[in-house]
Design a protein around this motif. Structure first.
Motif, short mmCIF file in Angstrom:
data_model
loop_
_atom_site.label_atom_id
_atom_site.label_comp_id
_atom_site.label_asym_id
_atom_site.label_seq_id
_atom_site.Cartn_x
_atom_site.Cartn_y
_atom_site.Cartn_z
N UNK A 23 0.83 -1.19 0.00
CA UNK A 23 0.00 0.00 0.00
C UNK A 23 0.86 1.25 0.00
N UNK A 24 0.57 2.22 -0.89
CA UNK A 24 1.29 3.49 -0.92
C UNK A 24 0.39 4.60 -0.45
N UNK A 25 0.86 5.41 0.47
CA UNK A 25 0.16 6.62 0.85
C UNK A 25 1.21 7.62 1.24
N UNK A 26 1.24 8.78 0.66
CA UNK A 26 2.22 9.79 1.06
C UNK A 26 1.68 10.54 2.26
N UNK A 106 7.81 1.69 2.95
CA UNK A 106 8.28 1.34 1.60
C UNK A 106 7.81 2.33 0.55
N UNK A 107 6.54 2.64 0.60
CA UNK A 107 5.99 3.47 -0.47
C UNK A 107 6.51 4.90 -0.44
N UNK A 108 6.93 5.36 0.71
CA UNK A 108 7.51 6.69 0.78
C UNK A 108 8.92 6.74 0.20
N UNK A 109 9.43 5.56 -0.18
CA UNK A 109 10.75 5.48 -0.82
C UNK A 109 10.64 5.39 -2.34
N UNK A 110 9.42 5.47 -2.89
CA UNK A 110 9.23 5.30 -4.33
C UNK A 110 10.05 6.31 -5.14
N UNK A 111 10.02 7.56 -4.74
CA UNK A 111 10.77 8.58 -5.48
C UNK A 111 12.26 8.35 -5.38
N UNK A 115 10.78 4.72 -8.78
CA UNK A 115 9.77 3.72 -9.13
C UNK A 115 8.41 4.40 -9.27
N UNK A 116 7.68 4.04 -10.31
CA UNK A 116 6.34 4.57 -10.52
C UNK A 116 5.51 3.55 -11.28
N UNK A 117 4.19 3.67 -11.18
CA UNK A 117 3.30 2.78 -11.92
C UNK A 117 3.20 3.25 -13.36
N UNK A 118 3.23 2.29 -14.29
CA UNK A 118 3.05 2.64 -15.69
C UNK A 118 1.59 2.38 -16.11
N UNK A 159 0.37 -1.97 -5.72
CA UNK A 159 1.16 -2.20 -6.93
C UNK A 159 2.46 -1.39 -6.91
N UNK A 160 2.39 -0.16 -6.49
CA UNK A 160 3.59 0.67 -6.44
C UNK A 160 4.58 0.16 -5.40
N UNK A 161 4.07 -0.20 -4.24
CA UNK A 161 4.96 -0.66 -3.18
C UNK A 161 5.62 -1.98 -3.53
#
Length: 359
Positions: A23-26, A106-111, A115-118, A159-161
């Motif tokens: 799960x991603x949430x900023x 984890x999701x706060x490390x996407x940038x 990593x991003x969803x296509x 999906x992003x995470x």
């Protein structure tokens, strides 16, 4: 489509959960965790995590466990250490919250990991959302305050995470050698030198009885190294295979404790001792040991596979999974320190709200 969890899963039955989508949430780096709404289960890093979001994870775990163990699993106590046990529901509730916290980290490390969803990812998320939402009952939607948009958001975050996790793990280059993961398969033709009464009492054989067992073991060994040829239907001669010979001899001599075993080197040493362990690893595939004495009787070992390929590969996957989890646990701890998140399960979870999710 289900939402499942990815984490260390090292506690007894928890190891059976399926791998997780994340799960991603900023959210801002709020230091003090509080909850002020009647539908908030916890606050982490300034982000309020609602009953509906937690339910999406919990419902999947509940279904997975009950499909395997039945509804009574939640009243079961499981071992968490040598001298301690805990209730399965309590453990699972804690695990769910811990997973969600790891997801947020984890999701706060996407940038950072670029990593991003296509477009393909988003299309899959849409399909999964429609499938998931269609399976919910009106009662679930109303009681847990669920909506299509919430599910879609959670699945996007999942999906992003997952992509962030994969990027990190791929960069860690975690490998395990055959030697580290080795599983060895052998047959133990075992002439025990004790008797067990129906009461459970154990009586050691006399010296004469032990000598008789040794003679039988020697006789069996001679049979193994000089296999009997038989004539086939087409008139040609054939020799019984080693494995057939040794299992047939166990039946012939009534050796009920003889069997094939697949063990790691440390397990073999723990069961048989260092001397026999060294002897076994001196054998070649398809060969026999001499008659070998242990504290409990006489053995003839047939080495089927010093390195059992299937068992070794399976253990290798298990070891890699553990190493990945250990690697990620270290990162999670470091990220928590770096961000100075003031979070504990006991103090940061609103259990009055959380208990609305029934196990």
């Amino acid at each position: 489509m289900t939402i499942s969890l990815l984490k260390k899963k090292t506690k007894s039955l928890v190891a059976l959960l399926l791998a997780m989508m994340f799960v991603l949430m900023t959210g801002c780096g709020q230091k003090e965790e509080t909850f002020n709404s009647e539908d908030v289960v916890l606050t982490f890093g300034g982000e309020e995590i609602t009953l509906g979001e937690v339910y999406l994870y919990a419902n999947t775990v509940i279904q997975d466990y009950e499909a395997i163990y039945g509804g009574e699993i939640w009243q079961t106590d499981v071992s968490v250490s040598k001298d301690d046990s805990a209730n399965m529901e309590d453990l699972t509730r804690r695990d769910i919250i811990e997973d969600i916290v790891h997801v947020k980290l984890l999701t706060r490390k996407a940038a950072e990991y670029k990593v991003a969803l296509d477009e393909s990812d988003m299309e899959q998320v849409k399909r999964d959302t429609e499938t998931f939402y269609s399976k919910l009952t009106d009662e679930q939607i109303n009681d847990m305050q669920l909506s299509y948009d919430l599910i879609n958001e959670v699945l996007q975050e999942n999906a992003l995470a997952r992509k962030v996790y994969d990027e990190i793990i791929d960069g860690a280059d975690i490998e395990v050698s055959d030697e580290e993961a080795r599983e060895t398969t052998f047959y133990d033709l075992y002439f025990e030198c004790y008797a067990v009464a129906s009461s459970g009492d154990v009586t050691n054989f006399s010296e004469d009885e032990k000598a008789a067992q040794y003679d039988r073991a020697v006789q069996a060994y001679n049979t193994l190294i000089n296999p009997i040829e038989s004539t086939t239907n087409n008139g040609t001669s054939s020799t019984n295979s080693n494995s057939t010979n040794i299992e047939g001899l166990a039946e012939y001599y009534g050796l009920q404790n003889s069997s094939y075993y697949t063990m790691t080197p440390s397990e073999i040493k723990g069961v048989y001792g260092e001397e026999i362990s060294e002897m076994l690893y001196g054998l070649e595939d398809g060969s026999y040991s001499l008659v070998t004495e242990s504290d409990f009787g006489y053995h003839i070992f047939y080495m089927k596979s010093l390195t059992d390929r299937d068992a070794t590969d399976a253990r290798k996957e298990d070891i890699i999974r553990v190493k990945k989890n250990e690697y990620m646990e270290t990162l999670y701890a470091d990220w928590m320190k770096d961000e100075n998140y003031n979070f504990t399960y006991e103090k940061s979870v609103n259990f009055d709200v959380y208990k609305q999710i029934k196990f």
